[in-house]
Design a protein around this motif. Structure first.
Motif, PDB file in Angstrom:
ATOM      1  N   ASP A  80       3.038 -22.143   3.925  1.00  0.00           N
ATOM      2  CA  ASP A  80       3.962 -23.184   3.198  1.00  0.00           C
ATOM      3  C   ASP A  80       3.587 -23.516   1.740  1.00  0.00           C
ATOM      4  N   ASP A  81       4.527 -24.156   1.197  1.00  0.00           N
ATOM      5  CA  ASP A  81       4.419 -24.539  -0.169  1.00  0.00           C
ATOM      6  C   ASP A  81       3.480 -25.840  -0.242  1.00  0.00           C
ATOM      7  N   ALA A  82       2.370 -25.725  -0.830  1.00  0.00           N
ATOM      8  CA  ALA A  82       1.327 -26.841  -0.677  1.00  0.00           C
ATOM      9  C   ALA A  82       1.842 -28.305  -1.481  1.00  0.00           C
ATOM     10  N   ASP A 127      -8.504 -25.035  -1.312  1.00  0.00           N
ATOM     11  CA  ASP A 127      -9.084 -24.230  -2.378  1.00  0.00           C
ATOM     12  C   ASP A 127      -8.021 -23.952  -3.569  1.00  0.00           C
ATOM     13  N   PRO A 130      -5.780 -23.257  -7.005  1.00  0.00           N
ATOM     14  CA  PRO A 130      -5.718 -22.565  -8.194  1.00  0.00           C
ATOM     15  C   PRO A 130      -6.585 -23.162  -9.432  1.00  0.00           C
ATOM     16  N   TYR A 141      -1.830 -15.198  -9.366  1.00  0.00           N
ATOM     17  CA  TYR A 141      -1.769 -14.852  -7.944  1.00  0.00           C
ATOM     18  C   TYR A 141      -0.460 -14.435  -7.585  1.00  0.00           C
ATOM     19  N   ARG A 179       6.768 -22.109  -8.557  1.00  0.00           N
ATOM     20  CA  ARG A 179       6.201 -22.897  -7.361  1.00  0.00           C
ATOM     21  C   ARG A 179       4.736 -22.769  -7.332  1.00  0.00           C
ATOM     22  N   GLU A 180       4.060 -21.725  -7.930  1.00  0.00           N
ATOM     23  CA  GLU A 180       2.660 -21.566  -7.905  1.00  0.00           C
ATOM     24  C   GLU A 180       1.856 -22.738  -8.691  1.00  0.00           C
ATOM     25  N   VAL A 181       1.067 -23.067  -8.255  1.00  0.00           N
ATOM     26  CA  VAL A 181       0.258 -24.211  -8.857  1.00  0.00           C
ATOM     27  C   VAL A 181      -0.840 -23.349  -9.879  1.00  0.00           C
TER      28      VAL A 181
HETATM   29  C1  LIG Z   1      -8.300 -20.219  -5.389  1.00  0.00           C
HETATM   30  S1  LIG Z   1      -7.164 -19.368  -4.277  1.00  0.00           S
HETATM   31  C2  LIG Z   1      -7.531 -19.668  -2.832  1.00  0.00           C
HETATM   32  C3  LIG Z   1      -8.312 -18.328  -2.275  1.00  0.00           C
HETATM   33  C4  LIG Z   1      -8.627 -18.380  -0.953  1.00  0.00           C
HETATM   34  N1  LIG Z   1      -9.839 -19.658  -0.695  1.00  0.00           N
HETATM   35  C5  LIG Z   1      -9.499 -17.183  -0.776  1.00  0.00           C
HETATM   36  O1  LIG Z   1     -10.564 -17.188  -0.467  1.00  0.00           O
HETATM   37  O2  LIG Z   1      -8.850 -16.128  -0.625  1.00  0.00           O
HETATM   38  C6  LIG Z   1      -5.777 -20.451  -4.730  1.00  0.00           C
HETATM   39  C7  LIG Z   1      -4.444 -19.874  -3.692  1.00  0.00           C
HETATM   40  O3  LIG Z   1      -3.451 -21.030  -3.912  1.00  0.00           O
HETATM   41  C8  LIG Z   1      -2.304 -20.413  -3.833  1.00  0.00           C
HETATM   42  N2  LIG Z   1      -1.156 -21.309  -4.151  1.00  0.00           N
HETATM   43  C9  LIG Z   1      -0.827 -21.460  -5.434  1.00  0.00           C
HETATM   44  N3  LIG Z   1       0.236 -22.247  -5.462  1.00  0.00           N
HETATM   45  C10 LIG Z   1       0.459 -22.534  -4.077  1.00  0.00           C
HETATM   46  C11 LIG Z   1       1.595 -23.575  -3.525  1.00  0.00           C
HETATM   47  N4  LIG Z   1       2.536 -24.272  -4.219  1.00  0.00           N
HETATM   48  N5  LIG Z   1       1.504 -23.484  -2.194  1.00  0.00           N
HETATM   49  C12 LIG Z   1       0.725 -22.829  -1.528  1.00  0.00           C
HETATM   50  N6  LIG Z   1      -0.315 -21.966  -1.927  1.00  0.00           N
HETATM   51  C13 LIG Z   1      -0.120 -21.914  -3.509  1.00  0.00           C
HETATM   52  C14 LIG Z   1      -2.433 -19.201  -4.568  1.00  0.00           C
HETATM   53  O4  LIG Z   1      -1.428 -18.135  -4.205  1.00  0.00           O
HETATM   54  C15 LIG Z   1      -3.858 -18.626  -4.277  1.00  0.00           C
HETATM   55  O5  LIG Z   1      -3.848 -17.796  -3.130  1.00  0.00           O
END
Ligand SMILES: C[S@@+](CC[C@H](N)C(=O)[O-])C[C@H]1O[C@@H](n2cnc3c(N)ncnc32)[C@H](O)[C@@H]1O
Length: 796
Positions: free
Chosen positions: A351-353, A371, A373, A380, A433-435
């Motif tokens: 889902d979208d966080a 975790d 970004p 990503y 939508r990516e953070v």
């Molecule tokens: C730092 S990484 C996490 C890595 C993970 N802990 C691992 O070890 O594989 C941050 C993650 O947040 C995801 N992300 C970014 N924006 C997001 C959103 N709006 N909703 C859900 N996930 C999101 C990115 O795609 C990325 O996979």
């Protein structure tokens, strides 16, 4: 060629090189108008399984084995300088004017209008290749690597091998012509030039593979699709229901697709042959896709790093582990009659966080772990399309030459009315939508400021949503891979300011062992940090009051951590956690108006943390007055945080953090006070500063050290209290008691405040430094030589 080495594998004992187990390289051989390679395999030549370091000397471009020299050719391409050398004629390859086809080796004297048209020939040729014209560039197979009796054998490739590549190319051309849907024509995001290399000239995802790799991949996709059907049919025949058989096939196919994705990470044009191991390095090692001038192409069925068979087996063992964790037994299958109670089932939602719309609105949680970004660290969305386009194919069906939904359709298609419409790429669909920070995602004219605002908004939203899902006594745990003050600011803005959460604790993930700091000699505070957050911020506090509270907490925590023997990031992050816990307890921090997070972190949080550590060591050292000047604070901090390390090196991020925390100007520390020198030399490129500290009790060596600090021992001209300390250490080592005292008095008459602070440092060091730090011995001598008058001067 980026690297002619095939094997340069050493043997280490206790971290020290003691020999070489494999040494081999290639040499170009021009025969007529053809390029071939010759293999120089030293293990073969000398019939030796391994070499001691006395038998061979190995340099970047030279090996001397049993006194016989071998020259390893230099790379013939330098992308940074846009230069290459022709292996046939040794001429320099520079720029081409695409409109005339004319080549220019020198551009200085050319008119601007012409210069603007020029393209680096190599880039141009690769671009042409990707447009289907291979008259200027094409891949060439040089060496075959075989594993025979667990040993690597290197053989030059033959015309026959090259023919296979050509045949594969013809087949790919045929597939492209008939519009086979299994070739990923989806576009690469061309704006993402930081993490996706533009040099390959690739514009579509399939262009990251050579024809043979691509053909293998397409074949594997088709086989996976076929297998998925076979699995479903088999289960139906066994009497499973339609739904069960479908779900079972979906699960198995998903894992086959995942294994395939891992395999392509080891089998595309950006894989490096890591001659130091030697093995294949996966292509996304550097959190990006970077041009490799030589790549590795691996037989998917071989038993070697990154092959299809290996990745499949890894998937099976990973899956067995996960199943055993969830169900308590690795032998239970996912679809066996439900022996497990419903509580043991894990549900996974994608889902979208920033929205979390799939969760039941009434549900709340005891624990949320995330975790997020950080800024522009990893794009990503754009990078994961490298896999996405293949996952989509492996998990979808083909009808009338088009992909249609089969498994997990919501990941690859979107519902428009009653129809499923294919999602071409993630970057086109979800990037906004990516953070994350990537201004071009917002449009071609977006500025950095727009990007930063967007990132912070989304991070804030995700924290606000998480907080709304958290029980009142629940915990939110964040992993964050940065101590960069900007990273903390972004996190505090989201967690504290926007979501009203407070930090109650923080830990570094990789904790420091004394040996690690000692061996590495590097602070490298950049590590993942776990922060623990809770609900419950309240009230206002004035920033001055807050600052004293933070220093108090930081020094108490610092002293506790210090006494427990913690060093490095454990000490710094642990103390920082105490400071943050105080700051985030309040809803608002006020000065004249509300103090914003940037100011709070820069002017109060980091300084209070550093001050806390200084106070803590003064307390442990039983010194009542404080070390106050910037050079002294920095010197004490680095000595104490990295105690035990022979050389004390700071990466640039560490240096920035210390400079914010102490208010010290790093340039001044290097150029005026000479407390640090710049850089760590060839071996440690990521080192920004190295502390200058005495390393020996030998008089001549100490004199050498003082000279490096630009200090003269006869008529010392002191610039700061660190100078006073080092000069006093020298006197204490070399002069009889009376003489020492006389010199001390002379210095004190001239530089009273420097000497006072130097003596405080000496007291601290005499108590807190480890035995093996020579400065402990030097400082103990200084302290021993202080007569009663000096003690009086110090107020005790
Ligand atoms: C730092 S990484 C996490 C890595 C993970 N802990 C691992 O070890 O594989 C941050 C993650 O947040 C995801 N992300 C970014 N924006 C997001 C959103 N709006 N909703 C859900 N996930 C999101 C990115 O795609 C990325 O996979």
């Amino acid at each position: 060629m980026g690297n002619w080495w095939l094997a340069r594998a050493d043997i280490k004992k206790n971290g020290k090189r003691v020999g070489w187990k494999r040494l081999a390289f290639m040499r170009p051989k021009i025969i007529g108008d053809k390029l071939e390679v010759e293999i120089v395999d030293l293990n073969e030549i000398f019939k030796k399984k391994r070499f001691t370091i006395n038998e061979v000397e190995v340099d970047r471009e030279k090996i001397v084995a049993f006194r016989q020299p071998y020259h390893v050719p230099k790379p013939n391409v330098n992308a940074r300088n846009e230069q290459a050398t022709c292996l046939h004629c040794n001429n320099t390859i520079r720029y081409i004017d695409p409109t005339t086809g004319k080549h220019y080796a020198e551009t200085k004297k050319l008119p601007k209008s012409l210069k603007e048209k020029l393209v680096w020939y190599v880039r141009y040729a690769l671009g042409k290749y990707n447009e289907g014209d291979s008259s200027l560039a094409k891949p060439k197979l040089l060496v075959k690597v075989k594993v025979v009796n667990k040993k690597l054998l290197f053989e030059p490739c033959t015309e026959d091998d090259q023919t296979k590549l050509e045949l594969a190319k013809q087949e790919i051309e045929r597939l492209l012509k008939i519009k086979d849907p299994d070739i990923s024509l989806e576009p690469i995001p061309m704006y993402e030039t930081r993490r996706i290399t533009p040099i390959l000239g690739a514009r579509r995802w399939y262009q990251f593979f050579n024809p043979r790799q691509l053909l293998t991949l397409v074949k594997l996709i088709k086989l996976i699709r076929k297998a998925s059907k076979g699995i479903e049919e088999e289960k139906l025949k066994e009497g499973w229901s339609k739904e069960e058989a479908f779900r079972y096939a979906e699960v198995v196919t998903t894992y086959l697709a995942i294994a395939l994705c891992k395999h392509i990470d080891y089998n595309f044009l950006c894989n490096l042959w890591d001659c130091n191991i030697p093995k294949i390095s996966h292509g996304l090692t550097m959190r990006g896709i970077a041009m490799m001038w030589n790549w590795v192409d691996v037989n998917p069925l071989a038993d070697f790093t990154g092959t299809w068979i290996r990745t499949l087996n890894q998937c099976i063992s990973g899956l067995s582990y996960l199943v055993s964790v969830v169900s308590g037994s690795s032998s239970s299958t996912l679809f066996s009659d439900d022996r497990r109670s419903s509580e043991q089932k894990a549900s996974v939602l994608l889902d979208d966080a920033t929205i979390l719309a799939k969760l039941n609105p009434k549900e709340s949680f005891d624990l949320i772990i995330t975790d997020p970004p950080y800024y522009d660290d990893v794009p990503y969305v754009e990078l994961s399309d490298f896999y996405y386009v293949w996952l989509k194919r492996a998990l979808s069906d083909v009808e009338s030459g088009h992909l249609v939904p089969r498994f997990l359709p919501e990941a690859f298609f979107k519902k428009v009315g009653n129809r499923w419409v294919e999602v071409r790429t993630q970057w086109e669909e979800y990037a906004k939508r990516e953070v994350g920070l990537n201004p071009p995602r917002l449009g071609p004219n977006a500025t950095m400021e727009n990007g930063l605002r967007h990132f912070q908004n989304l991070l804030n939203l995700s924290f606000v949503v998480m907080s709304s899902k958290l029980r009142d006594d629940g915990l939110l745990v964040t992993y964050y891979a940065h101590t960069d003050p900007n990273a903390w600011k972004a996190l505090l803005k989201a967690g504290w300011e926007a979501a009203n959460l407070r930090i109650t604790n923080a830990f570094p993930i990789a904790t420091e062992s004394a040996q690690r700091v000692t061996a590495r000699g590097k602070l490298a505070l950049d590590t993942s940090i776990i922060a623990v957050w809770r609900k419950g911020v309240e009230g206002l506090i004035s920033v001055d009051e807050l600052y004293s509270l933070m220093v108090e907490e930081a020094s108490a925590r610092g002293a506790e951590l210090f006494s427990r023997g913690l060093i490095g990031r454990d000490l710094v992050i642990g103390t920082l956690a105490a400071t943050l816990a105080v700051a985030t307890r309040y809803k608002e921090v006020r000065d004249v108006g509300r103090v914003d997070v940037d100011t709070l972190v820069n002017k109060y949080v980091y300084p209070a943390t550093m001050k806390g550590i200084i106070r803590a060591v003064a307390k442990v050292g039983r010194v009542s007055e404080e070390v106050k000047s910037s050079p002294a604070i920095l010197y004490v901090l680095v000595k104490v945080i990295m105690r035990g390390a022979k050389k004390k090196n700071l990466t640039s991020n560490d240096a920035i953090m210390l400079s914010i925390g102490t208010g010290a100007d790093l340039n001044e520390m290097v150029n005026r006070f000479r407390v640090f020198t710049k850089g760590g030399g060839e071996e440690s490129r990521d080192v920004a500063l190295t502390l200058l500290e005495p390393q020996s009790l030998d008089k001549a060596k100490l004199e050498e050290f003082l000279a490096r600090r630009w200090l003269n021992t006869i008529e010392p001209r002191l610039r700061c209290s660190v100078d006073a300390l080092h000069v006093l250490e020298y006197y204490a080592l070399t002069l009889p008691l009376e003489e020492f005292r006389k010199r001390l008095e002379d210095l004190r008459a001239k530089y009273p405040s420097y000497v006072e602070e130097a003596l405080a440092m000496a007291r601290i060091f005499a108590r807190v430094l480890p035995e093996k730090d020579v400065e402990k011995t030097l400082c103990s001598r200084v302290v021993e030589r202080l007569g009663p008058s000096v003690l009086e001067f110090l107020g005790r």
